[in-house]
Write a protein that holds these residues in place. Structure first.
Motif, PDB file in Angstrom:
ATOM      1  N   LEU A  96      48.751  -5.169  12.993  1.00 16.62           N
ATOM      2  CA  LEU A  96      50.112  -4.944  13.563  1.00 16.62           C
ATOM      3  C   LEU A  96      51.139  -4.485  12.807  1.00 16.62           C
ATOM      4  N   VAL A  97      51.321  -5.028  11.602  1.00 16.92           N
ATOM      5  CA  VAL A  97      52.096  -4.587  10.646  1.00 16.92           C
ATOM      6  C   VAL A  97      52.069  -2.953  10.384  1.00 16.92           C
ATOM      7  N   ARG A  98      50.739  -2.677   9.956  1.00 16.65           N
ATOM      8  CA  ARG A  98      50.504  -1.168   9.665  1.00 16.65           C
ATOM      9  C   ARG A  98      50.713  -0.236  10.957  1.00 16.65           C
ATOM     10  N   ARG A  99      50.647  -0.902  12.133  1.00 16.93           N
ATOM     11  CA  ARG A  99      51.173   0.037  13.336  1.00 16.93           C
ATOM     12  C   ARG A  99      52.411  -0.033  13.952  1.00 16.93           C
ATOM     13  N   GLY A 100      53.154  -0.853  12.868  1.00 18.40           N
ATOM     14  CA  GLY A 100      54.499  -1.080  13.310  1.00 18.40           C
ATOM     15  C   GLY A 100      54.770  -1.896  14.709  1.00 18.40           C
ATOM     16  N   GLU A 101      53.895  -2.664  14.825  1.00 15.96           N
ATOM     17  CA  GLU A 101      53.861  -3.445  16.246  1.00 15.96           C
ATOM     18  C   GLU A 101      54.000  -5.055  15.850  1.00 15.96           C
ATOM     19  N   PHE A 102      54.263  -5.358  14.564  1.00 12.48           N
ATOM     20  CA  PHE A 102      54.462  -7.038  14.322  1.00 12.48           C
ATOM     21  C   PHE A 102      55.603  -7.415  15.364  1.00 12.48           C
ATOM     22  N   PRO A 103      55.523  -8.511  15.935  1.00 15.32           N
ATOM     23  CA  PRO A 103      56.731  -8.806  16.682  1.00 15.32           C
ATOM     24  C   PRO A 103      57.852  -9.352  16.010  1.00 15.32           C
ATOM     25  N   CYS A 104      58.052  -9.551  14.790  1.00 12.84           N
ATOM     26  CA  CYS A 104      59.520  -9.793  14.082  1.00 12.84           C
ATOM     27  C   CYS A 104      59.527  -8.730  12.847  1.00 12.84           C
ATOM     28  N   ARG A 105      60.503  -8.602  12.327  1.00 13.56           N
ATOM     29  CA  ARG A 105      60.948  -7.524  11.319  1.00 13.56           C
ATOM     30  C   ARG A 105      59.977  -7.990   9.880  1.00 13.56           C
ATOM     31  N   VAL A 106      59.655  -6.837   9.432  1.00 14.39           N
ATOM     32  CA  VAL A 106      58.881  -6.934   8.339  1.00 14.39           C
ATOM     33  C   VAL A 106      59.270  -6.001   7.148  1.00 14.39           C
ATOM     34  N   LEU A 107      59.470  -6.606   5.985  1.00 13.17           N
ATOM     35  CA  LEU A 107      59.883  -5.799   4.797  1.00 13.17           C
ATOM     36  C   LEU A 107      58.540  -5.438   3.878  1.00 13.17           C
ATOM     37  N   ARG A 108      58.778  -4.309   3.523  1.00  5.43           N
ATOM     38  CA  ARG A 108      57.765  -3.832   2.517  1.00  5.43           C
ATOM     39  C   ARG A 108      58.472  -3.848   1.264  1.00  5.43           C
ATOM     40  N   ILE A 109      58.135  -4.417   0.237  1.00  5.00           N
ATOM     41  CA  ILE A 109      58.651  -4.477  -1.097  1.00  5.00           C
ATOM     42  C   ILE A 109      57.888  -4.065  -2.076  1.00  5.00           C
ATOM     43  N   GLY A 110      57.723  -2.814  -2.460  1.00  2.39           N
ATOM     44  CA  GLY A 110      56.552  -2.378  -3.425  1.00  2.39           C
ATOM     45  C   GLY A 110      55.484  -2.437  -2.660  1.00  2.39           C
ATOM     46  N   ARG A 111      54.369  -3.168  -3.411  1.00  2.00           N
ATOM     47  CA  ARG A 111      53.114  -3.490  -2.453  1.00  2.00           C
ATOM     48  C   ARG A 111      52.932  -4.538  -1.719  1.00  2.00           C
ATOM     49  N   SER A 112      54.179  -5.244  -1.574  1.00  2.00           N
ATOM     50  CA  SER A 112      54.122  -6.748  -1.047  1.00  2.00           C
ATOM     51  C   SER A 112      54.695  -6.430   0.563  1.00  2.00           C
ATOM     52  N   THR A 113      54.249  -7.261   1.346  1.00  6.45           N
ATOM     53  CA  THR A 113      54.886  -7.309   2.666  1.00  6.45           C
ATOM     54  C   THR A 113      55.162  -8.520   3.176  1.00  6.45           C
ATOM     55  N   ARG A 114      56.527  -8.658   3.672  1.00  5.56           N
ATOM     56  CA  ARG A 114      57.077 -10.076   3.590  1.00  5.56           C
ATOM     57  C   ARG A 114      57.791 -10.004   5.395  1.00  5.56           C
ATOM     58  N   VAL A 115      57.559 -11.224   5.881  1.00  3.68           N
ATOM     59  CA  VAL A 115      58.124 -11.129   7.044  1.00  3.68           C
ATOM     60  C   VAL A 115      59.586 -12.082   7.090  1.00  3.68           C
ATOM     61  N   VAL A 116      60.420 -11.492   7.609  1.00  3.46           N
ATOM     62  CA  VAL A 116      61.947 -12.077   7.785  1.00  3.46           C
ATOM     63  C   VAL A 116      61.729 -13.326   8.514  1.00  3.46           C
ATOM     64  N   THR A 117      62.172 -14.564   7.986  1.00  3.83           N
ATOM     65  CA  THR A 117      62.020 -15.881   8.609  1.00  3.83           C
ATOM     66  C   THR A 117      63.002 -15.882   9.742  1.00  3.83           C
ATOM     67  N   ALA A 118      64.374 -15.320   9.455  1.00  2.00           N
ATOM     68  CA  ALA A 118      65.298 -15.357  10.426  1.00  2.00           C
ATOM     69  C   ALA A 118      64.557 -14.698  11.871  1.00  2.00           C
ATOM     70  N   SER A 119      64.215 -13.429  11.594  1.00  2.00           N
ATOM     71  CA  SER A 119      63.671 -12.783  12.872  1.00  2.00           C
ATOM     72  C   SER A 119      62.271 -13.478  13.474  1.00  2.00           C
TER      73      SER A 119
END
Length: 87
Positions: free
Chosen positions: A47-70
């Motif tokens: 879902l992250v790869r397709r841009g369809e994860f249900p909340c905000r995602v941050l890509r920081i370098g090679r890391s992918t993180r989900v925004v907790t507040a979102s």
């Protein structure tokens, strides 16, 4: 011995909004967020790869993180934060 806890497992409690608010920082892992939503790590990254994860995602370098507040806003409202996810 079976631990009786009113129908919730330890995993359910670990991914409850109140536990997330108390223990997560500003971001969480895609794996943990996926489990909180009830799907697998592989499905979450898909879902992250397709841009369809249900909340905000941050890509920081090679890391992918989900925004907790979102993630918590999505839990509260039941609505994804990205328009692509509504399709």
């Amino acid at each position: 011995m079976h631990n009786q806890n009113n129908g919730t497992s330890d995993t359910d409690a670990q991914y409850s909004p109140s536990h997330i608010r108390a223990t997560w920082g500003g971001t969480g892992s895609v794996e943990d967020a996926s489990r909180a939503f009830g799907f697998s790590r592989a499905k979450g990254y898909d879902l992250v790869r397709r841009g369809e994860f249900p909340c905000r995602v941050l890509r920081i370098g090679r890391s992918t993180r989900v925004v907790t507040a979102s993630l918590l806003r999505v839990f509260d409202s039941g609505e994804p934060e990205y328009s692509n996810a509504r399709a």
